[in-house]
Scaffold this motif. Structure first.
Motif: not given
Lengths: 273, 273
Positions: B77, B125-126, B231-232, B52
């Motif tokens: 983004t 993603q956060w 997010g997931s 990431w």
DNA sequence: GCAAAAGTGTTTCGTTTACACCCATGC
DNA sequence: GCATGGGTGTAAACGAAACACTTTTGC
């Protein structure tokens, strides 16, 4: 941008995409006991020939920006300062007429004693910060940002001590804070506040012969430094020795770095000025 | 550095001296009502494939660093944020294995409402800031510097409001400050302090039908946003809806920017947190 | 000896902190 | 109806600000 093609013809370093040139600039603050000063270099070549500018230059490909800034500073002024603080990178597209140049800017703090061997710096000169000549490139803007940053940083970091000699008096320290922050403090409150930070210690003065000899030396050194700090330009412009205030000797203090480091660890330590 | 020669062969942009490549990176902070989050992109290619990293990329030759950072942020983004704050330039010589690359780093503040159209950001993603995966390059270091800077800045600038929706409750604001600064405030004291800065105004709630409709809508939007924020990956890791604290509706406030600008002019205005 | 700066304590005021109860809402 | 968080005021402690006179030194 026009010049890029001539540069390309003799260019040995080639890239798939255009790369900007990267320079470093260094805003050196000094304190003459009365006012905040900055160190400038008179430019010998185009562009901005004859203008004053910050010491700095192109970063080498195998050095960090910090290393480059220190190297340039030493080459151009003879100063060898221990720490530089990066405070901004300036990237306006046309800030240099020759090619695309971005500048990583630092500020540094110089002691009077750092300035003594000022021979290397033929073209370097100190100017009081309220009385700065026209600057090259976007250096006026950079200077404004540097002073803003200095003001902010002094709330959190023991910056002042980088501008004073090892030993200093409380009024010296106070004048320094006042000239950076542009305010006036009550002498007694300043003293108390400073002492209760716990990072200062009083120097025990051994008033024997060696001590008095030291003071003799020191006085001379001091006037030498003031001479160096206020170059001819500054002296001509508005500064006269006769205007220097008479000063009592005063009790000396010094900055206890170890104690500061310990305090800083402990809590969200603030210097609170 | 080894690769430079292959690059040179296909290189069209040639210089007399080597130039580093310049990239921008953007640390985007978001607030989910409970914790501070940052936005990361999963890298698709080498180096650091699968790691990431912050959204960012190479700066174009005809744009400023700010423009480049905004462009890359939007491309990667879908976020279109009004202001970016430059907080450092990272120049370690080997920070990128491909060639000499320096990075100008920014941080940005995202509102829940900014995050809604999160479709462009397939790979974005956060992550809660205490629970960040391993990062590419020196991005761990950059993240540390970004958070330090955010903590400092919040003392001087009304940063919090860039992370909250237009209207917010006092407890929301308090939780935000607490999670940025890592401390706890007394509810009543926080309220008083915030109000006496003079930059907040209470939103007059018109409790008619449209208002109640608004609250109905708002609640839904809010859960959507929380879904987008977490997010997931984050939800799997440790976050469950059932852990969300129950919340009263609460009085709404908003940030009065004009009043802030006026106050800032007047004196050395400090937000004092 | 005189002018200018250094040194020192106390009182006042304002700010910060600590603290407890009732109310509204979601479940 | 019960548990959780939201809303509000007051008293005590602390830190900041205001203030004047004596001592030392440089000239």
């Amino acid at each position: 941008m026009r010049q890029i093609y001539t540069i390309m013809e003799q260019g040995k370093y080639c890239y798939k995409y255009p790369h900007p040139a990267v320079t470093t600039d260094c805003v050196v603050f000094g304190f003459d006991g009365k006012r905040l000063n900055i160190l400038l270099i008179e430019r010998g070549g185009e562009p901005f020939k004859g203008c004053w500018a910050f010491p700095g230059g192109f970063m080498n490909i195998n050095e960090t920006a910090e290393q480059g800034a220190m190297r340039e500073l030493c080459e151009e002024t003879g100063l060898n300062l221990e720490y530089l603080k990066q405070f901004g990178t300036f990237t306006a597209v046309n800030r240099d007429p020759r090619e695309r140049v971005i500048t990583i800017a630092f500020y540094a703090l110089a002691r009077k004693s750092d300035v003594q061997g000022g021979d290397d710096a033929a073209k370097a000169q100190w100017f009081p910060i309220e009385d700065v000549p026209p600057l090259a490139f976007d250096h006026d803007y950079i200077l404004r940002k540097a002073t803003e940053q200095l003001k902010k940083d002094i709330h959190f970091e023991p910056i002042g001590f980088g501008l004073l000699d090892e030993q200093f008096t409380m009024p010296e320290l106070q004048r320094l804070y006042e000239s950076i922050l542009g305010v006036h403090f009550d002498r007694r409150n300043f003293y108390k506040k400073m002492m209760q930070t716990g990072i200062l210690e009083e120097s025990e003065e051994e008033m024997d012969e060696s001590e008095s000899r030291y003071f003799g030396e020191r006085k001379e050194m001091c006037s030498m430094s003031i001479d160096a700090l206020f170059g001819s330009a500054a002296r001509e412009s508005q500064h006269h020795y006769s205007e220097e205030p008479r000063r009592r000797k005063g009790t000396k203090f010094s900055f206890n770095k170890e104690r500061y480091e310990r305090l800083k660890e402990d809590k969200n330590f603030r210097l609170e000025f």
